[in-house]
Scaffold this active site. Structure first.
Site, PDB file in Angstrom:
ATOM      1  N   SER A  64      30.750  -9.995   9.051  1.00 19.48           N
ATOM      2  CA  SER A  64      31.869 -10.197   9.974  1.00 19.48           C
ATOM      3  C   SER A  64      32.415 -11.439   9.747  1.00 19.48           C
ATOM      4  O   SER A  64      31.686 -12.385   9.366  1.00 19.48           O
ATOM      5  CB  SER A  64      31.393 -10.008  11.416  1.00 19.48           C
ATOM      6  OG  SER A  64      30.871  -8.798  11.728  1.00 19.48           O
TER       7      SER A  64
HETATM    8  N1  SAH Z   1      26.267  -8.117  12.111  1.00 23.22           N
HETATM    9  C1  SAH Z   1      26.681  -8.011  10.698  1.00 23.22           C
HETATM   10  C2  SAH Z   1      27.956  -7.142  10.509  1.00 23.22           C
HETATM   11  C3  SAH Z   1      27.786  -5.976   9.640  1.00 23.22           C
HETATM   12  S1  SAH Z   1      28.919  -4.925   9.519  1.00 23.22           S
HETATM   13  C4  SAH Z   1      26.585  -9.353   9.893  1.00 23.22           C
HETATM   14  O1  SAH Z   1      26.702 -10.373  10.742  1.00 23.22           O
HETATM   15  O2  SAH Z   1      26.905  -9.122   8.567  1.00 23.22           O
HETATM   16  C5  SAH Z   1      28.443  -3.516  10.594  1.00 23.22           C
HETATM   17  C6  SAH Z   1      27.114  -3.021  10.222  1.00 23.22           C
HETATM   18  O3  SAH Z   1      26.751  -1.825  11.235  1.00 23.22           O
HETATM   19  C7  SAH Z   1      26.938  -2.397   8.956  1.00 23.22           C
HETATM   20  O4  SAH Z   1      25.885  -3.018   8.292  1.00 23.22           O
HETATM   21  C8  SAH Z   1      26.614  -1.022   9.226  1.00 23.22           C
HETATM   22  O5  SAH Z   1      25.662  -0.316   8.092  1.00 23.22           O
HETATM   23  C9  SAH Z   1      25.973  -1.083  10.463  1.00 23.22           C
HETATM   24  N2  SAH Z   1      25.903   0.140  11.333  1.00 23.22           N
HETATM   25  C10 SAH Z   1      27.056   1.265  11.537  1.00 23.22           C
HETATM   26  N3  SAH Z   1      26.758   2.290  12.092  1.00 23.22           N
HETATM   27  C11 SAH Z   1      25.367   1.819  12.629  1.00 23.22           C
HETATM   28  C12 SAH Z   1      24.524   2.757  13.702  1.00 23.22           C
HETATM   29  N4  SAH Z   1      24.921   3.863  14.217  1.00 23.22           N
HETATM   30  N5  SAH Z   1      23.258   2.027  13.976  1.00 23.22           N
HETATM   31  C13 SAH Z   1      23.142   0.627  13.459  1.00 23.22           C
HETATM   32  N6  SAH Z   1      24.001   0.033  12.610  1.00 23.22           N
HETATM   33  C14 SAH Z   1      24.916   0.676  12.152  1.00 23.22           C
END
Ligand code: SAH
Length: 213
Positions: A64
């Site tokens: 993010s």
């Molecule tokens: N907090 C992360 C942001 C990652 S983007 C950071 O700081 O890098 C969002 C993430 O949510 C992705 O890795 C994706 O695989 C995950 N995601 C999507 N749907 C999800 C679900 N139902 N349960 C858990 N994780 C999920």
């Protein structure tokens, strides 16, 4: 895994940018000033680590944008010792921010590849979440509930009821709600059955998906 003076200098500048954009929580700014974000990205992309942008981390996912991480953490109102649930571990950067503030962090990721990578990576930097879970964030983590805060780091088409149910009274759920564009929404549990709702503008996240792979 190097963290040089150049990286530290770039981080200081990033913190100034975040302040200009309205982030004022000193704990959050301190965490961003401390965490080597470039190490959360593939080595070819370190030049992108300290600009205020999201970036691909593989498996079609992104780390993010720093402003977004800062804003969500600020809205969560997290304090040292709080028990926090994160949905969407991804690169682990948001997890690291919560750990720097002194929270006890539980984080769920649905992509096995990212889950495994981040589970190995975070301890290398000295970051030790209470639990990283390969699973579905829509159902939260009932066995560890209730939480002092829950942060969803993917765009949710609707607000999952289990997440609201797993908040302590007084705790907040910070969740971007919507389709292509999401509205950053904060629910505060005010009693066993009541929630306050506030909205904080438009954001763009990768979608919160159903069914793990
Ligand atoms: N907090 C992360 C942001 C990652 S983007 C950071 O700081 O890098 C969002 C993430 O949510 C992705 O890795 C994706 O695989 C995950 N995601 C999507 N749907 C999800 C679900 N139902 N349960 C858990 N994780 C999920």
């Amino acid at each position: 895994m190097k963290d040089t003076f150049t990286h530290k200098g770039m981080r200081k500048k990033l913190v100034e940018v975040l302040k200009e954009k309205g982030i004022s929580n000193t704990e959050v700014l301190k965490a961003i000033n401390t965490i080597p974000r470039h190490l959360f990205m593939d080595s070819g992309f370190v030049d992108h680590a300290y600009v205020d942008k999201a970036f691909p981390i593989g498996a079609d996912q992104t780390i993010s944008q720093p402003y977004t991480v800062a804003k969500q953490t600020e809205l969560l109102n997290v304090r040292a010792g709080n028990k926090i649930l994160e949905i969407g571990t991804g690169s682990g950067y948001q997890t690291a921010v919560l750990l720097e503030i002194g929270a006890k962090v539980y984080s769920i990721e649905r992509q096995n590849e990212l889950f495994k990578k981040t589970k190995l990576f975070l301890p290398k930097l000295g970051y030790r979440p209470k639990k990283l879970i390969f699973g579905d964030g829509y159902i939260g983590l009932k066995t560890e509930a209730p939480f002092d805060g829950i942060v969803v780091t993917a765009g949710a088409p609707f607000v999952p009821n289990p997440l609201l149910a797993q908040l302590k009274v007084g705790a907040k759920l910070v969740i971007p709600v919507g389709g292509d564009v999401q509205i950053m929404t904060v629910f505060t549990r005010t009693s066993a059955t009541e929630f306050d709702k506030e909205e904080f503008g438009e954001f763009r996240f990768v979608p919160l998906l159903e069914d793990k792979n």
